[in-house]
Design an enzyme around this catalytic site. Structure first.
Site, PDB file in Angstrom:
ATOM      1  N   ALA A  61       0.794  -1.299  -0.022  1.00 53.26           N
ATOM      2  CA  ALA A  61      -0.140  -0.091   0.208  1.00 53.26           C
ATOM      3  C   ALA A  61       0.622   0.810  -0.157  1.00 53.26           C
ATOM      4  O   ALA A  61       2.005   1.208   0.384  1.00 53.26           O
ATOM      5  CB  ALA A  61      -1.468  -0.119   1.032  1.00 53.26           C
ATOM      6  N   THR A  63       0.969   4.206   2.090  1.00 53.42           N
ATOM      7  CA  THR A  63       0.864   4.850   3.786  1.00 53.42           C
ATOM      8  C   THR A  63       1.264   5.651   4.033  1.00 53.42           C
ATOM      9  O   THR A  63       0.758   6.270   4.923  1.00 53.42           O
ATOM     10  CB  THR A  63       0.393   3.448   4.030  1.00 53.42           C
ATOM     11  N   TYR A 126      -5.290   9.741   1.388  1.00 50.98           N
ATOM     12  CA  TYR A 126      -5.037   8.369   1.831  1.00 50.98           C
ATOM     13  C   TYR A 126      -6.568   7.575   2.122  1.00 50.98           C
ATOM     14  O   TYR A 126      -7.146   6.106   1.594  1.00 50.98           O
ATOM     15  CB  TYR A 126      -3.707   8.310   2.798  1.00 50.98           C
ATOM     16  N   LYS A 130      -7.979   4.289   0.159  1.00 53.81           N
ATOM     17  CA  LYS A 130      -8.347   3.106   0.181  1.00 53.81           C
ATOM     18  C   LYS A 130      -9.502   2.523   0.518  1.00 53.81           C
ATOM     19  O   LYS A 130      -9.962   0.896   0.111  1.00 53.81           O
ATOM     20  CB  LYS A 130      -7.327   2.673   2.040  1.00 53.81           C
TER      21      LYS A 130
END
Length: 285
Positions: A61, A63, A126, A130
């Site tokens: 990911a 992050t 972010y 997600k």
């Protein structure tokens, strides 16, 4: 069970590999960012066709929360485009997909915390990427687990616990926000919870964080206490920190589904921190 792990060089990926390598009947292969560029669809197909896994644990990911505001395309490529591709390939091959998501899919307005039934509403780039990743997993891969977790730390990589310990060691000033509340989660405990759930027929969204809650300030104080360090910490507000990305004020993840369906829940965050220090010392296995 044959398992493939993306993002295996990260703090969670490394603990996932270590945990499953101690499990009987499990064959697991991990790929770091250099070995599996998840944004490369050809590389994804090559790995899935070559290893023919039963399960993919997708830890990779983007992050970097503040950097995501400056580089939204970079976050989108990894967290959305790559996740969509992996979900499609897994769906076509009937591979079970475990997608690691985040508390940042919520806006933080609910002070009581969030269950799996609460509607997501991310407040930063972010979190938005997600959440879009979650949607693609749900759409493209029927056999999936979406595991939302929070405030991850572990033995490996850069994280809040290591930062606090290092700053105290270097005698640097420590100022930590007191108006953001959530649940610190030890990567080793999350790896174990993944192991529990993939051995069942569970599907869908689960909240998989350690129990209880605290502010970042309380977490920092407890880290120092557990480390036996008497070191001052100044409590500040989020506005004083002036970060680029907005954070949810309260992102406590409540494991309502696990409780309702009889799955084990993860231990309290202080137990996680105790186990972290024990594992760091190497005296607890």
């Amino acid at each position: 069970m044959n398992i493939v792990v993306s993002g295996a060089g990260g703090q969670l990926g490394r603990d996932v590999l270590e945990y499953f390598r101690g499990e009987k009947g499990i064959f697991i292969t991990g790929f770091s960012r250099q070995e599996w560029d998840v944004t490369d669809s050809g590389c994804t197909r090559q790995i899935l066709d070559g290893f023919q896994p039963d399960v993919v644990i997708h830890c990779a990911a983007y992050t970097r929360v503040d950097e995501s505001e400056l580089k939204p395309r970079s976050a989108y490529l990894v967290n959305v485009d790559a996740t969509r591709q992996i979900a499609r390939e897994c769906g076509e091959r009937k591979i079970r997909l475990v997608y690691i998501s985040t508390d940042y899919v919520f806006d933080g307005k609910n002070r009581a915390g969030y269950t799996e039934l609460d509607p997501p509403h991310p407040v930063n780039q972010y979190g938005r990427t997600k959440r879009l990743g979650e949607k693609w997993v749900q759409k493209c891969c029927p056999d999936h687990l979406i595991l939302r977790t929070s405030w991850l730390y572990g033995k490996y990589g850069h994280n809040f616990v290591h930062t606090i310990l290092e700053k105290a060691k270097q005698k640097e000033a420590l100022s930590v926000v007191t108006d953001q509340v959530g649940t610190p989660t030890y990567t080793r405990h999350l790896a174990k919870q993944i192991g529990i759930l993939i051995k069942t027929d569970a599907k869908g969204v689960f909240h998989t964080a350690n129990g209880g809650s605290c502010s970042w300030y309380q977490f920092a104080k407890t880290i120092l206490d557990f480390a036996g360090l008497n070191y001052p910490v100044q409590a500040i507000s989020s506005s004083q920190l002036q970060r680029r990305a907005r954070r949810p004020a309260c992102s406590i993840l409540l494991p309502a589904r696990s409780i309702a369906e009889g799955y084990p829940v993860m231990p309290h965050w202080k137990v996680g921190l105790r186990d972290f220090f024990r594992d760091l010392r190497g005296d607890g296995g």
